[in-house]
Motif scaffolding. Structure first.
Motif, PDB file in Angstrom:
ATOM      1  N   VAL A  94      44.835  34.258  48.933  1.00 59.84           N
ATOM      2  CA  VAL A  94      43.635  34.108  49.767  1.00 59.84           C
ATOM      3  C   VAL A  94      43.478  35.313  50.687  1.00 59.84           C
ATOM      4  O   VAL A  94      42.370  35.823  50.887  1.00 59.84           O
ATOM      5  N   GLY A  95      44.583  35.799  51.250  1.00 59.03           N
ATOM      6  CA  GLY A  95      44.513  36.978  52.105  1.00 59.03           C
ATOM      7  C   GLY A  95      44.054  38.212  51.363  1.00 59.03           C
ATOM      8  O   GLY A  95      43.280  39.021  51.893  1.00 59.03           O
ATOM      9  N   ALA A  96      44.501  38.374  50.121  1.00 59.28           N
ATOM     10  CA  ALA A  96      44.074  39.533  49.327  1.00 59.28           C
ATOM     11  C   ALA A  96      42.586  39.456  49.011  1.00 59.28           C
ATOM     12  O   ALA A  96      41.875  40.471  49.069  1.00 59.28           O
ATOM     13  N   ILE A  97      42.091  38.269  48.703  1.00 64.11           N
ATOM     14  CA  ILE A  97      40.657  38.110  48.419  1.00 64.11           C
ATOM     15  C   ILE A  97      39.839  38.378  49.673  1.00 64.11           C
ATOM     16  O   ILE A  97      38.756  38.981  49.609  1.00 64.11           O
ATOM     17  N   SER A  98      40.346  37.975  50.821  1.00 64.87           N
ATOM     18  CA  SER A  98      39.623  38.222  52.071  1.00 64.87           C
ATOM     19  C   SER A  98      39.502  39.709  52.356  1.00 64.87           C
ATOM     20  O   SER A  98      38.445  40.183  52.786  1.00 64.87           O
ATOM     21  N   LEU A  99      40.550  40.468  52.119  1.00 58.28           N
ATOM     22  CA  LEU A  99      40.517  41.902  52.401  1.00 58.28           C
ATOM     23  C   LEU A  99      39.610  42.657  51.431  1.00 58.28           C
ATOM     24  O   LEU A  99      38.965  43.632  51.819  1.00 58.28           O
ATOM     25  N   GLU A 100      39.565  42.236  50.183  1.00 59.68           N
ATOM     26  CA  GLU A 100      38.811  42.997  49.185  1.00 59.68           C
ATOM     27  C   GLU A 100      37.386  42.471  48.985  1.00 59.68           C
ATOM     28  O   GLU A 100      36.497  43.250  48.641  1.00 59.68           O
TER      29      GLU A 100
END
Length: 259
Positions: free
Chosen positions: A229-235
């Motif tokens: 979820v954190g990776a999707i938020s950043l990208e």
């Protein structure tokens, strides 16, 4: 100057002693000095890392010239190195086209735990820190917007007072730390991760390869789910990350989410 005189005297005496010793005993009778032989690894041929992806190799300058596990009898734990298998996981997790949501490096970084390769290829701790906050926030909103809890009626007030009521406040009774902690427990999150077969592409090094439960596999799976979820938020931004948290994580846990 007075304090330096004893030091100079000792140095002069030691030098004179060395000269007298060398005059009495010639060089051919000198005892051989003990030397320690250090084994150095054989020189490996240079490898061209220009076209190799960062996730596929350990940086050369981070390699130790000796094994970090002396006489270790722990068996090697196999991890996934197939990009196609990883893409299949992202399609299961995010739906059709899920393998195109993140870049290749971030896709591998999100599923890499710090125990893998001693963290030399990067790991997902910071992504998990961000993703956990997003999931916890969406869990609180889902609890506050769900149907009110009707387990019994409150005791009547002795003074005849009535609490203020409003439709927007009906779900606040559901919002408690115990309820949210129970619904987002690591074992429940681990079951959601297993539903998407996250364990097949997870890169980590368990302390006990023959006992994954004793090595904390549930915690690692929940941690990795937050990192996704954190990776999707950043990208892709918070809107996409919030939607993924609600539909792909909280809904399977039993939360009443609005799509």
């Amino acid at each position: 100057m007075a304090s330096l005189l004893p030091v100079r005297a000792v140095r002069t005496a030691s030098c004179s002693a060395c000269r007298s010793f060398s005059s009495l005993y010639p060089a051919q009778f000198a005892l051989p000095l003990s030397r320690r032989n250090y084994s150095t690894p054989a020189e490996e041929p240079p490898v061209d890392y220009t076209n190799k992806p960062r996730w596929s190799y350990t940086p050369p300058r981070m390699k130790a010239p000796f094994s970090l596990h002396f006489d270790s009898k722990r068996p090697d734990f196999p991890v996934n190195n197939d990009p196609q298998l990883l893409d299949q996981f992202y399609i299961r997790f995010l739906g059709e086209g899920g393998d195109k949501v993140l870049t290749d490096e971030v896709k591998w970084l999100a599923v890499t735990h710090k125990s893998f390769d001693q963290g030399r290829r990067g790991f997902n701790d910071r992504l998990a820190f961000l993703g956990k906050r997003i999931v916890q926030l969406q869990a609180s909103l889902a609890l506050a917007q769900s149907a009110p809890n009707t387990h019994g009626q409150p005791a009547p007030d002795r003074y005849g007072r009535k609490p203020f009521e409003h439709p927007a406040l009906e779900g606040l009774d559901n919002l408690s730390d115990n309820t949210k902690r129970f619904l987002t427990d690591k074992s429940k999150l681990a079951n959601v991760a297993r539903h998407y077969d996250l364990e097949k592409v997870l890169r980590w090094s368990p302390r006990k390869p023959r006992n994954l439960d004793g090595s904390g596999v549930d915690l690692v799976l929940a941690h990795t789910l937050y990192a996704l979820v954190g990776a999707i938020s950043l990208e892709k931004g918070n809107l996409v990350a919030n939607k993924v948290a609600r539909e792909r994580i909280l809904a399977p846990l039993g939360f009443q989410v609005t799509v």
